[in-house]
Design a protein around this motif. Sequence first.
Motif, PDB file in Angstrom:
ATOM      1  N   LEU A  15     -50.591  20.753 -11.525  1.00  0.00           N
ATOM      2  CA  LEU A  15     -51.187  19.838 -10.554  1.00  0.00           C
ATOM      3  C   LEU A  15     -50.416  18.537 -10.449  1.00  0.00           C
ATOM      4  O   LEU A  15     -50.254  17.991  -9.359  1.00  0.00           O
ATOM      5  N   LYS A  16     -49.961  18.022 -11.606  1.00  0.00           N
ATOM      6  CA  LYS A  16     -49.249  16.743 -11.609  1.00  0.00           C
ATOM      7  C   LYS A  16     -48.370  16.682 -12.846  1.00  0.00           C
ATOM      8  O   LYS A  16     -48.796  17.046 -13.935  1.00  0.00           O
ATOM      9  N   ARG A  17     -47.129  16.235 -12.648  1.00  0.00           N
ATOM     10  CA  ARG A  17     -46.198  16.124 -13.774  1.00  0.00           C
ATOM     11  C   ARG A  17     -45.860  14.655 -13.968  1.00  0.00           C
ATOM     12  O   ARG A  17     -45.507  13.962 -13.026  1.00  0.00           O
ATOM     13  N   SER A  18     -45.989  14.202 -15.209  1.00  0.00           N
ATOM     14  CA  SER A  18     -45.567  12.843 -15.541  1.00  0.00           C
ATOM     15  C   SER A  18     -44.410  12.928 -16.533  1.00  0.00           C
ATOM     16  O   SER A  18     -43.898  14.015 -16.799  1.00  0.00           O
ATOM     17  N   GLU A  19     -44.035  11.805 -17.110  1.00  0.00           N
ATOM     18  CA  GLU A  19     -42.852  11.780 -17.962  1.00  0.00           C
ATOM     19  C   GLU A  19     -42.993  12.658 -19.209  1.00  0.00           C
ATOM     20  O   GLU A  19     -42.056  13.353 -19.586  1.00  0.00           O
ATOM     21  N   HIS A  20     -44.167  12.664 -19.858  1.00  0.00           N
ATOM     22  CA  HIS A  20     -44.318  13.368 -21.133  1.00  0.00           C
ATOM     23  C   HIS A  20     -45.254  14.575 -21.073  1.00  0.00           C
ATOM     24  O   HIS A  20     -45.126  15.491 -21.876  1.00  0.00           O
ATOM     25  N   TYR A  34     -54.156  18.330 -19.978  1.00  0.00           N
ATOM     26  CA  TYR A  34     -52.763  17.896 -20.055  1.00  0.00           C
ATOM     27  C   TYR A  34     -52.054  18.709 -21.123  1.00  0.00           C
ATOM     28  O   TYR A  34     -52.604  18.982 -22.186  1.00  0.00           O
ATOM     29  N   VAL A  35     -50.833  19.133 -20.810  1.00  0.00           N
ATOM     30  CA  VAL A  35     -49.995  19.871 -21.747  1.00  0.00           C
ATOM     31  C   VAL A  35     -48.649  19.153 -21.807  1.00  0.00           C
ATOM     32  O   VAL A  35     -48.117  18.737 -20.772  1.00  0.00           O
ATOM     33  N   GLN A  36     -48.109  19.030 -23.018  1.00  0.00           N
ATOM     34  CA  GLN A  36     -46.817  18.374 -23.188  1.00  0.00           C
ATOM     35  C   GLN A  36     -45.753  19.130 -22.383  1.00  0.00           C
ATOM     36  O   GLN A  36     -45.714  20.361 -22.387  1.00  0.00           O
ATOM     37  N   ASN A  37     -44.907  18.394 -21.708  1.00  0.00           N
ATOM     38  CA  ASN A  37     -43.874  19.011 -20.863  1.00  0.00           C
ATOM     39  C   ASN A  37     -42.947  19.935 -21.636  1.00  0.00           C
ATOM     40  O   ASN A  37     -42.483  20.948 -21.099  1.00  0.00           O
ATOM     41  N   ASP A  38     -42.655  19.601 -22.908  1.00  0.00           N
ATOM     42  CA  ASP A  38     -41.739  20.453 -23.670  1.00  0.00           C
ATOM     43  C   ASP A  38     -42.363  21.799 -24.042  1.00  0.00           C
ATOM     44  O   ASP A  38     -41.678  22.696 -24.527  1.00  0.00           O
TER      45      ASP A  38
END
Length: 162
Positions: A15-20, A34-38
């Motif tokens: 839905l939305k991607r932020s920096e982390h 929220y899930v960590q991007n890595d």
Amino acid sequence: MKSVQDDTGKRYLLLKRSEHASLVRDPRNGNECYVQNDRLEDVDESPLETAARTVSGPVRTLLTTVSDEATLGLLIELAERGPLGVRAILDADAFCESDLHGRLTVLTTAGLLDETEVAGERGYRITDECRRALEAIDAIDGDSDAVEPSGTPSSEAPDSAS
């Protein structure tokens, strides 16, 4: 919206991607987190296909293969009456041979029917996958009781006498 999966293989809608971290939605239950991007990777699948995966595989196959009521009725008849020979199927409806052959080929290719032998001639039966799909949409009873035709009084009707 994009399809992504986490490091366990679970698929989400991004839905939305932020920096982390990224906000994702579980298409099965609608929960957002929220899930960590890595921990996320893009998936080469349309978000609509990801959403469609919330439907069981057998039901998805049934929905994407059966295009009309006559074909659905054919599957229900085969489920209720057991394996039928091609002649019995032709007698059951006004299918012409080529039309029936086309339907049977599509249904067999999709894994909803298996070819079998009935009374020494070619016949067809539904697969376990097809049975699960028909049961899931309440087209047939899981106890393999026959479906009553519309308008036929049920033998289980409540007694009107007091």
